[in-house]
Structure formats: C-alpha cells, structure tokens
Write a protein that holds these residues in place. Structure first.
Motif, PDB file in Angstrom:
ATOM      1  N   ARG A 212     -18.555 -50.713  68.197  1.00 37.91           N
ATOM      2  CA  ARG A 212     -19.623 -49.467  68.356  1.00 37.91           C
ATOM      3  C   ARG A 212     -20.077 -49.218  70.072  1.00 37.91           C
TER       4      ARG A 212
ATOM      5  N   THR B 227     -16.659 -46.082  69.916  1.00 43.18           N
ATOM      6  CA  THR B 227     -17.237 -45.103  68.900  1.00 43.18           C
ATOM      7  C   THR B 227     -16.601 -43.637  68.647  1.00 43.18           C
TER       8      THR B 227
ATOM      9  N   GLN C  43     -17.488 -40.789  64.126  1.00 43.06           N
ATOM     10  CA  GLN C  43     -18.235 -40.569  65.292  1.00 43.06           C
ATOM     11  C   GLN C  43     -17.475 -39.529  66.436  1.00 43.06           C
TER      12      GLN C  43
END
Length: 260
Positions: free
Chosen positions: A13, A17, A24
C-alpha cells in the motif's frame, strides 16, 4: 493476505498502490484491461522477421504498422454512431439479467446493491461518472452498478461512455499517415570517419530459436507432461504399460512375458 502478512500489505500500500491492483490506478488514463496480451500479440506478429538485421527488422515493423493503420483507417470510415460498436454490444450484454436494487436519491445519484447479497452498496453518480467500486473511473466504461442505474432511467448507455471509446477518437487515432521510405540501397550514406563492425557471434549447434519459451504452467510447454499419454494394450487405460497393469490377472501378464 492482510491477516497472514500485515507488514507485506503495508509495504504494498505504501509503494505499489498504482501498480499491483487495478482499483488503485489513476483515473486520468483509462485502462479497460490489464494483461500482457498486447506484448504476446506483437511478439507473434514479428516472429517470422526476428532473424533480420536490425535496420531490416525496423523497416519491416514500419511496413506492418503502415498496413495495419490503413486497414483501421478504412474500417473507421465505415463505422456509424457515437461509440464503437463492440463497446455498445458489451454494455448490452452486461445489462441483461441484472439482479440489483436501485435506490434513487435523485436523477443522477443512487445507491445500488445486489439483491439477496451482503448488503454492500455502491454509490453511483451519473453526472460525475463515478461509482464507489471505481471501475467506471478507471476504465471509462460504466460498471454493472452504473448500468443498473442507467437502465432504470429513460436514458441511453452510450451517453455515459468515455470519449476515449468514441468513433471520432478512433478515426483521429488512425488518420495520420506513416511516412514511406525508399529502398535501403537509396538511403543516404553517412561518413563518421570510422566503421563499426558487427559483433562477433559464436556459432551454436542446432536451429536458431524463434518461438518464445513458454512457462511451466502454460499448456504445450516442454516442461509440462501429459498425464496418461500412453495407452495400455490390455485394459485400454492410460498412464501405465501393459506389463504393469493392475486390472488384469498377473498370471496372464506372466504368460505374455514368457512368450516374449
């Protein structure tokens, strides 16, 4: 994944991402699908010409692209409508048998959820062309939640498709002409004061490989073994030889071996 390895999920993340999951991706560049099919198709396209010299290979690729653009240009002149036909066909197929509830907040905003599901709702905004599942923003094509909302209104699906899939943009993409070139013997000769010889290649045994090496999980690769490719001539089964057959009397197999 988050339960098994939370530190790995935190790393993804933080640094990946925009790469590892399509949900995303940035929305200013529309992505309909994320696969390596384009690379594999191009590799198969130039498969017969990989053995050419670099200048001949590049010139052949130019000719292939020039031919393909001419075909696409001819097709674009025959297409009618606003949005490309295959996009409209796909949306109509997805609009059939949508088992969803639509709770309208207004003419452009609604809550959409699957009937009898977990109750998870997606908020659809037709004016902003957004859905909380983010598929509409990423691809530019209405998702199933947006389709359910649009079909509940006296509206057309093609009005909510991004301009990237319009017939006009398709024509503009192929209206430019790729410059033609004379034969290599007519090219201008340059003199840099030196001549760079081609690298010395050590000859290897066997034919030069042109096919790409398939992975072990791909069907037809050399590393995958077909299970049961050999047929037993006694029981007609696959996966064993006749003298190892477990479905026949061992005395019969012994007699056959003795005769042999």
């Amino acid at each position: 994944m988050e339960d098994a390895k939370p530190e790995a999920m935190a790393y993804i993340r933080q640094w990946h991402t925009k790469i590892w999951t399509r949900s995303q991706f940035w929305t200013h560049c529309k992505v309909d699908y994320v696969t390596n099919n384009l690379v594999e198709c191009f590799n198969n396209w130039i498969k017969k010409y990989k053995g050419l010299n670099l200048d001949d290979l590049m010139d052949k690729i130019r000719q292939l692209i020039m031919d393909k653009w001419d075909v696409r240009r001819t097709i674009s002149r025959k297409i009618q409508g606003i949005i490309l036909p295959h996009i409209i066909k796909m949306l109509k197929e997805q609009s059939r048998n949508l088992d969803m509830d639509v709770q309208r907040c207004g003419d452009t905003v609604a809550e959409v959820y699957v009937k009898g599901g977990s109750g998870f709702k997606c908020v659809v905004n037709l004016e902003a062309r957004t859905c909380t599942c983010r598929k509409w923003e990423v691809s530019g094509i209405p998702c199933k939640h947006a389709i359910a909302f649009i079909t509940s209104l006296p509206d057309q699906l093609e009005k909510h498709v991004g301009i990237y899939y319009s017939v006009e943009k398709f024509r503009v993409a192929y209206e430019a002409l790729i410059p033609v070139m004379p034969d290599k013997s007519q090219w201008l000769k340059s003199d840099h004061g030196f001549f760079m010889e081609p690298p010395l290649l050590k000859p290897t045994a066997g034919r030069r490989q042109k096919e790409r090496k398939k992975g072990c999980t791909k069907s037809g690769s050399s590393t995958t073994k077909r299970k049961g490719s050999h047929q037993c001539r006694i029981c007609k089964g696959y996966g064993h030889r006749w003298y190892n057959c477990k479905y026949v009397d061992p005395d019969d197999i012994a007699a056959m071996l003795a005769e042999k």
